[in-house]
Motif scaffolding. Structure first.
Motif, PDB file in Angstrom:
ATOM      1  N   ASN A  91       0.820  -1.203   0.000  1.00  0.00           N
ATOM      2  CA  ASN A  91       0.000   0.000   0.000  1.00  0.00           C
ATOM      3  C   ASN A  91       0.859   1.259   0.000  1.00  0.00           C
ATOM      4  OD1 ASN A  91      -2.460   1.570   0.294  1.00  0.00           O
ATOM      5  ND2 ASN A  91      -1.864   1.882   2.430  1.00  0.00           N
ATOM      6  N   ASN A  92       0.530   2.194  -0.868  1.00  0.00           N
ATOM      7  CA  ASN A  92       1.239   3.471  -0.916  1.00  0.00           C
ATOM      8  C   ASN A  92       0.617   4.428   0.093  1.00  0.00           C
ATOM      9  OD1 ASN A  92       2.786   5.682  -1.568  1.00  0.00           O
ATOM     10  ND2 ASN A  92       1.815   6.061  -3.551  1.00  0.00           N
ATOM     11  N   GLU A  93       1.389   4.842   1.092  1.00  0.00           N
ATOM     12  CA  GLU A  93       0.888   5.734   2.138  1.00  0.00           C
ATOM     13  C   GLU A  93       1.119   7.206   1.825  1.00  0.00           C
ATOM     14  OE1 GLU A  93       1.625   2.570   5.831  1.00  0.00           O
ATOM     15  OE2 GLU A  93       2.935   4.315   5.596  1.00  0.00           O
ATOM     16  N   ALA A  94       1.808   7.491   0.724  1.00  0.00           N
ATOM     17  CA  ALA A  94       2.084   8.881   0.347  1.00  0.00           C
ATOM     18  C   ALA A  94       0.997   9.394  -0.599  1.00  0.00           C
ATOM     19  CB  ALA A  94       3.453   8.992  -0.316  1.00  0.00           C
ATOM     20  N   LYS A  95       0.990  10.708  -0.776  1.00  0.00           N
ATOM     21  CA  LYS A  95       0.029  11.347  -1.665  1.00  0.00           C
ATOM     22  C   LYS A  95       0.749  11.885  -2.891  1.00  0.00           C
ATOM     23  CE  LYS A  95      -2.943  12.865   2.161  1.00  0.00           C
ATOM     24  NZ  LYS A  95      -3.550  14.034   2.856  1.00  0.00           N
ATOM     25  N   GLY A  96       0.262  11.502  -4.081  1.00  0.00           N
ATOM     26  CA  GLY A  96       0.853  12.023  -5.302  1.00  0.00           C
ATOM     27  C   GLY A  96       1.835  11.076  -5.944  1.00  0.00           C
ATOM     28  N   ASN A  97       2.757  11.649  -6.712  1.00  0.00           N
ATOM     29  CA  ASN A  97       3.652  10.859  -7.550  1.00  0.00           C
ATOM     30  C   ASN A  97       4.916  10.386  -6.829  1.00  0.00           C
ATOM     31  OD1 ASN A  97       1.971  11.205  -9.852  1.00  0.00           O
ATOM     32  ND2 ASN A  97       2.789  13.267 -10.103  1.00  0.00           N
ATOM     33  N   GLU A 176       5.201  13.480   3.217  1.00  0.00           N
ATOM     34  CA  GLU A 176       4.621  12.393   2.440  1.00  0.00           C
ATOM     35  C   GLU A 176       3.666  12.896   1.363  1.00  0.00           C
ATOM     36  OE1 GLU A 176       2.813   9.934   5.407  1.00  0.00           O
ATOM     37  OE2 GLU A 176       4.692   8.920   5.898  1.00  0.00           O
ATOM     38  N   ASN A 177       3.622  14.205   1.159  1.00  0.00           N
ATOM     39  CA  ASN A 177       2.756  14.794   0.139  1.00  0.00           C
ATOM     40  C   ASN A 177       3.621  15.297  -1.006  1.00  0.00           C
ATOM     41  OD1 ASN A 177       1.131  16.652  -1.399  1.00  0.00           O
ATOM     42  ND2 ASN A 177      -0.326  16.684   0.297  1.00  0.00           N
ATOM     43  N   GLU A 179       3.053  17.210  -3.549  1.00  0.00           N
ATOM     44  CA  GLU A 179       2.946  18.641  -3.856  1.00  0.00           C
ATOM     45  C   GLU A 179       3.802  19.468  -2.900  1.00  0.00           C
ATOM     46  OE1 GLU A 179       1.662  19.980  -6.429  1.00  0.00           O
ATOM     47  OE2 GLU A 179       0.717  18.174  -7.222  1.00  0.00           O
TER      48      GLU A 179
END
Length: 215
Positions: A91-97, A176-177, A179
């Motif tokens: 599971n990817n817990e970060a936001k975005g690319n 972890e975002n 942006e």
């Protein structure tokens, strides 16, 4: 295509850090010191890695560098063999690319240690010596990540990728975002100077000793 997108965002030419002789001299000096340390820790690290998870010592991957140009990055392997093929199960817990997982099951016991101490990044001093990377810059994204970029994201590729940078020195794994990372990378470009690079290098060293390394 990636290089063309970056060039459209920077019609005035390259970022001044790219042509800085002082920055390049710092990179060469830092790379030689870093490779010396890498050689000193290589044998005990290899022994520990082979006991924990037999397999290749190094991990390499094609990343996007200055203006999106592809190059091969090197790390000490911190995951089980074949980890890339298992990525879809995590599971990817970060936001975005970007991709992050605090308890990624693919990371070995030794891998967690070398990530926390940033030892896994030390082979990249070879990339720095070759001129593909800098000591300080933007962390080089994967090709898959860049293919998903929106136009304003390409601005982070207008400087050489670095072993460390604005978000590693000031946030490490707490950020972890994606942006937010882009904003910090662009801020680095705006604030850049030779002495600002030196400041970020020392802040990164402090962060490592405070056990704020990657996971």
């Amino acid at each position: 295509m990636l290089a063309d997108a970056c060039d459209l965002l920077n019609p005035q030419g390259v970022h001044p850090s790219v042509d800085s002789i002082a920055k390049r001299c710092l990179d060469i000096l830092g790379a030689l010191v870093g490779l010396g340390i890498t050689g000193a820790v290589l044998i005990p690290l290899v022994v520990a890695m082979q006991i924990d998870s037999p397999g290749p010592i190094f991990y390499s991957q094609v990343r996007c560098g200055l203006h999106g140009r592809p190059f091969r990055i090197w790390k000490f392997r911190s995951m089980v063999v074949g980890a890339d093929r298992l990525k879809h199960l995590v599971n990817n817990e970060a936001k975005g690319n970007i991709f992050k997982n605090r308890n990624d099951p693919r990371v070995t016991r030794v891998g967690r240690f070398i990530r926390r101490t940033s030892l896994d990044e030390f082979p990249q001093f070879w990339n720095v010596l070759k001129g593909e990377m800098s000591l300080v810059g933007t962390r080089p994204p994967t090709v898959d990540e860049v293919m998903k970029y929106e136009p304003h994201h390409f601005q982070r590729l207008l400087v050489k990728p670095g072993i460390t940078g604005e978000w590693q020195a000031n946030g490490r794994s707490q950020v972890e975002n994606f942006e937010e990372i882009v904003e910090m990378d662009i801020a680095y470009q705006q604030k850049w100077s030779f002495f600002y690079d030196v400041k970020l290098i020392f802040k990164t060293i402090q962060a490592v000793f405070k056990k704020e390394g990657a996971y």
